[in-house]
Design an enzyme around this catalytic site. Structure first.
Site, PDB file in Angstrom:
ATOM      1  CE1 TYR A 142      -3.283  -2.774   0.282  1.00  0.00           C
ATOM      2  CE2 TYR A 142      -3.775  -2.098   2.526  1.00  0.00           C
ATOM      3  CZ  TYR A 142      -4.030  -2.902   1.435  1.00  0.00           C
ATOM      4  OH  TYR A 142      -5.043  -3.828   1.503  1.00  0.00           O
ATOM      5  CE  LYS A 173      -5.685  -7.356   1.791  1.00  0.00           C
ATOM      6  NZ  LYS A 173      -6.810  -6.618   1.382  1.00  0.00           N
TER       7      LYS A 173
HETATM    8  P1  FBP Z   1     -11.324  -3.963   2.505  1.00  0.00           P
HETATM    9  O1  FBP Z   1     -11.746  -4.833   1.348  1.00  0.00           O
HETATM   10  O2  FBP Z   1     -12.436  -3.808   3.484  1.00  0.00           O
HETATM   11  O3  FBP Z   1     -10.746  -2.668   2.030  1.00  0.00           O
HETATM   12  O4  FBP Z   1     -10.182  -4.784   3.269  1.00  0.00           O
HETATM   13  C1  FBP Z   1      -8.896  -4.869   2.765  1.00  0.00           C
HETATM   14  C2  FBP Z   1      -7.902  -4.293   3.730  1.00  0.00           C
HETATM   15  O5  FBP Z   1      -6.606  -4.336   3.209  1.00  0.00           O
HETATM   16  C3  FBP Z   1      -7.919  -4.951   5.084  1.00  0.00           C
HETATM   17  O6  FBP Z   1      -7.148  -6.117   5.081  1.00  0.00           O
HETATM   18  C4  FBP Z   1      -7.401  -3.844   5.960  1.00  0.00           C
HETATM   19  O7  FBP Z   1      -7.821  -3.898   7.266  1.00  0.00           O
HETATM   20  C5  FBP Z   1      -8.001  -2.640   5.328  1.00  0.00           C
HETATM   21  O8  FBP Z   1      -8.221  -2.943   3.973  1.00  0.00           O
HETATM   22  C6  FBP Z   1      -7.109  -1.456   5.422  1.00  0.00           C
HETATM   23  O9  FBP Z   1      -7.837  -0.375   4.991  1.00  0.00           O
HETATM   24  P2  FBP Z   1      -7.172   1.012   4.671  1.00  0.00           P
HETATM   25  O10 FBP Z   1      -6.828   0.968   3.213  1.00  0.00           O
HETATM   26  O11 FBP Z   1      -8.252   1.997   4.972  1.00  0.00           O
HETATM   27  O12 FBP Z   1      -5.965   1.139   5.547  1.00  0.00           O
END
Ligand code: FBP
Length: 248
Positions: A142, A173
């Site tokens: 991310y 992911k």
């Molecule tokens: P979602 O499909 O609800 O977005 O979940 C994916 C995820 O990566 C979770 O594993 C994690 O808790 C959340 O999104 C993190 O969200 P953010 O991008 O707001 O930090």
């Protein structure tokens, strides 16, 4: 390469993410979704390839489900209570995850954060330990922090996917970048590392299913989403629709 057969079906996968209690707080866990048993039941009845949990929930709830669904333990986490540049450090070891019955471990790296180096270092160590335990490693890649202007631009999403390959992740992911074409570039950048979609906030079913059609056509192996399933009125109904696209 690690064997992904425990957490895939014919090379494809649908994972249910439920590590939001730490990341977002209970505000996102509306209604029945506050109860981990409710989510685990959805995961089992929906035929998910694995449930994604933090260690606390895994310890207390997963024993009843151990024979019913594979487990992915997310090894790091952070709350949304801290300001500043994102840093998520390890809260569970690979050995603990293995003890809990995990088939794979997950770890989020906030690429572009001022603290990126800390997470890259931990990720490297996790890779090494996971190999010893024969566990797959999934990288939540991310891009985030003040250096990142647009975390879902085609370039940045492909960059995130590529970093996962460079670091040795078995699966990355990543967020959607807006089109089938740009997602195909991210899949290409990930090379032999498999790609799953990270969902994001709840959107209308049609919109969400269109994204899934696009990422699958782009070469992803599936999804690792949470809110777009368990925040829906009927999580099993949307699950079925997602599966029809992934496993068709
Ligand atoms: P979602 O499909 O609800 O977005 O979940 C994916 C995820 O990566 C979770 O594993 C994690 O808790 C959340 O999104 C993190 O969200 P953010 O991008 O707001 O930090």
């Amino acid at each position: 390469m690690v064997d992904l057969s425990k957490i895939t079906t014919n090379g494809k996968a649908i994972y249910l993410a439920y590590d939001h209690g730490i990341e977002h707080g209970p505000v996102n866990l509306k209604g029945e979704s506050i109860d981990p048993n409710y989510i685990l039941d959805v995961a089992v009845r929906g035929g998910y390839n694995a449930i994604i949990l933090q260690k606390g929930i895994a310890e207390k709830y997963y024993p009843d489900y151990r024979d019913k669904i594979p487990l992915i333990v997310k090894l790091n986490g952070k709350t949304k209570l801290v300001g500043g540049e994102p840093l998520s450090t390890q809260v569970c070891s690979v050995a603990e995850a293995a003890e809990l019955g995990a088939a794979a471990v997950g770890y989020a790296v906030y690429l572009g954060s001022e603290h990126e180096a800390v997470m890259l270092k931990e990720f490297g160590k996790i890779e090494q330990e996971a190999e010893q335990h024969n566990l797959a490693v999934i990288g939540w890649m991310y891009p985030r922090g003040k250096a990142i202007k647009d975390d879902s631009s085609p370039e940045i999403v492909a960059y995130a996917a590529r970093v996962g390959l460079e670091l040795g992740a078995d699966i990355v992911k990543i967020k959607y970048c807006g089109s089938r074409e740009c997602f195909a570039q991210a899949v290409k950048a990930a090379g032999k590392t498999k790609v799953v979609l990270s969902g994001g906030p709840k959107v209308a079913d049609d919109k969400f299913l269109e994204v899934i059609r696009n990422i699958m056509a782009a070469g992803a192996i599936g999804t690792a989403v949470g809110r777009n399933v368990w925040q829906k009125e009927n999580p099993l109904e949307i699950t079925q629709k997602i599966k029809e696209i992934i496993f068709k």
